[in-house]
Structures are given as C-alpha cells and as structure tokens.
Write a protein that holds these residues in place. Structure first.
Motif, PDB file in Angstrom:
ATOM      1  N   GLN A 234       0.842  -1.181   0.000  1.00 52.52           N
ATOM      2  CA  GLN A 234       0.000   0.000   0.000  1.00 52.52           C
ATOM      3  C   GLN A 234       0.888   1.246   0.000  1.00 52.52           C
ATOM      4  O   GLN A 234       1.957   1.259   0.614  1.00 52.52           O
ATOM      5  CB  GLN A 234      -0.904   0.029   1.243  1.00 52.52           C
ATOM      6  N   GLY A 235       0.448   2.272  -0.682  1.00 54.45           N
ATOM      7  CA  GLY A 235       1.216   3.509  -0.740  1.00 54.45           C
ATOM      8  C   GLY A 235       0.437   4.578  -1.458  1.00 54.45           C
ATOM      9  O   GLY A 235      -0.801   4.605  -1.388  1.00 54.45           O
ATOM     10  N   PHE A 236       1.156   5.434  -2.160  1.00 55.31           N
ATOM     11  CA  PHE A 236       0.536   6.568  -2.839  1.00 55.31           C
ATOM     12  C   PHE A 236       1.125   6.744  -4.229  1.00 55.31           C
ATOM     13  O   PHE A 236       2.307   6.476  -4.453  1.00 55.31           O
ATOM     14  CB  PHE A 236       0.770   7.864  -2.058  1.00 55.31           C
TER      15      PHE A 236
ATOM     16  N   TYR B  96       0.107  19.229  -6.675  1.00 53.11           N
ATOM     17  CA  TYR B  96       0.281  17.781  -6.711  1.00 53.11           C
ATOM     18  C   TYR B  96      -1.040  17.087  -6.424  1.00 53.11           C
ATOM     19  O   TYR B  96      -1.981  17.685  -5.891  1.00 53.11           O
ATOM     20  CB  TYR B  96       1.340  17.312  -5.693  1.00 53.11           C
ATOM     21  N   VAL B  97      -1.097  15.819  -6.778  1.00 48.66           N
ATOM     22  CA  VAL B  97      -2.202  14.936  -6.431  1.00 48.66           C
ATOM     23  C   VAL B  97      -1.587  13.734  -5.725  1.00 48.66           C
ATOM     24  O   VAL B  97      -0.613  13.154  -6.212  1.00 48.66           O
ATOM     25  CB  VAL B  97      -2.992  14.482  -7.675  1.00 48.66           C
ATOM     26  N   LYS B  98      -2.151  13.377  -4.584  1.00 49.15           N
ATOM     27  CA  LYS B  98      -1.676  12.234  -3.797  1.00 49.15           C
ATOM     28  C   LYS B  98      -2.832  11.246  -3.691  1.00 49.15           C
ATOM     29  O   LYS B  98      -3.828  11.513  -3.023  1.00 49.15           O
ATOM     30  CB  LYS B  98      -1.232  12.723  -2.418  1.00 49.15           C
ATOM     31  N   THR B  99      -2.699  10.102  -4.368  1.00 46.28           N
ATOM     32  CA  THR B  99      -3.770   9.123  -4.463  1.00 46.28           C
ATOM     33  C   THR B  99      -3.338   7.802  -3.817  1.00 46.28           C
ATOM     34  O   THR B  99      -2.273   7.276  -4.158  1.00 46.28           O
ATOM     35  CB  THR B  99      -4.103   8.853  -5.948  1.00 46.28           C
ATOM     36  N   PRO B 100      -4.150   7.262  -2.890  1.00 47.95           N
ATOM     37  CA  PRO B 100      -3.816   5.953  -2.319  1.00 47.95           C
ATOM     38  C   PRO B 100      -3.853   4.872  -3.406  1.00 47.95           C
ATOM     39  O   PRO B 100      -4.766   4.853  -4.238  1.00 47.95           O
ATOM     40  CB  PRO B 100      -4.915   5.696  -1.296  1.00 47.95           C
ATOM     41  N   VAL B 101      -2.840   3.986  -3.407  1.00 44.69           N
ATOM     42  CA  VAL B 101      -2.761   2.910  -4.400  1.00 44.69           C
ATOM     43  C   VAL B 101      -2.254   1.624  -3.750  1.00 44.69           C
ATOM     44  O   VAL B 101      -1.608   1.652  -2.715  1.00 44.69           O
ATOM     45  CB  VAL B 101      -1.851   3.278  -5.598  1.00 44.69           C
ATOM     46  N   GLU B 102      -2.558   0.537  -4.411  1.00 41.30           N
ATOM     47  CA  GLU B 102      -1.926  -0.748  -4.111  1.00 41.30           C
ATOM     48  C   GLU B 102      -0.950  -1.007  -5.247  1.00 41.30           C
ATOM     49  O   GLU B 102      -1.284  -0.804  -6.411  1.00 41.30           O
ATOM     50  CB  GLU B 102      -2.977  -1.857  -4.067  1.00 41.30           C
ATOM     51  N   PHE B 103       0.267  -1.438  -4.912  1.00 34.42           N
ATOM     52  CA  PHE B 103       1.248  -1.668  -5.962  1.00 34.42           C
ATOM     53  C   PHE B 103       2.102  -2.894  -5.673  1.00 34.42           C
ATOM     54  O   PHE B 103       2.147  -3.371  -4.543  1.00 34.42           O
ATOM     55  CB  PHE B 103       2.131  -0.432  -6.183  1.00 34.42           C
TER      56      PHE B 103
END
Length: 103
Positions: free
Chosen positions: A2-4, A92-99
């Motif tokens: 999980q991250g951004f 900026y845009v900071k979006t939670p993501v799974e990677f």
C-alpha cells in the motif's frame, strides 16, 4: 503493498537551482531511494489561473510536464519534507494505491 501515487504538475520552463523542475524532482526522488519516477510531457493544459499552457512547434518552454511516482507513506513524507525545506510551491495529487510486481 500500500502507498501513494504522487503526481506533480509543472512546466518545461520552470526551474529550481538552475535545473528544470522535473529533473530536480526526479533526482531528489532518487536520492531518497524512491524506486522509480516517470516524467510525462503533456501537449497542453491550463492551471488554476485559467491560462493555457501548450507545447508549440518551435517553442516547448511552456509545455506542461507531469512527474509521477509510486511511493510508500514514509517516502512521501520524506519527499514532502524536502519540498518544504526548499520552500517550493508545486501543485500535486496524492492518491492511495496498491502496488507490486507480477511474476
């Protein structure tokens, strides 16, 4: 993991420390150990001021540029601390993501 996803919006003609802002961001990310980042030139766009920015045939200086990176939360915190140290103002845009990676 999980991250951004961090996406920074800048322009070809924007500089910091006598370097293009997008190159400076890429190098700072590398210094922090961020595993990867991508510079994406855009054809045109407009910002909060409503002014159109575009790449023209003979002049690319006003061309919009995006810097995109996928980071862990701690890496995002470190990067934003560096930006604060340099007193930079960047949209900026900071979006939670799974990677992760496959295979």
């Amino acid at each position: 993991m999980q991250g951004f996803q961090l996406t920074f919006y800048t322009a070809q003609n924007r500089h910091h420390e006598q370097r293009p802002m997008h190159d400076w961001l890429l190098d700072e990310a590398r210094k922090l150990g961020i595993k990867g980042a991508t510079i994406i030139p855009a054809r045109q766009g407009y910002g909060h001021d409503g002014v159109l920015h575009a790449a023209h045939f003979f002049e690319l200086a006003d061309q919009p540029v995006l810097v995109v990176m996928i980071v862990q939360a701690s890496e995002a915190d470190q990067l934003f601390a560096v930006l604060a140290q340099h007193a930079l103002s960047l949209f900026y845009v900071k979006t939670p993501v799974e990677f992760g990676t496959t295979g």
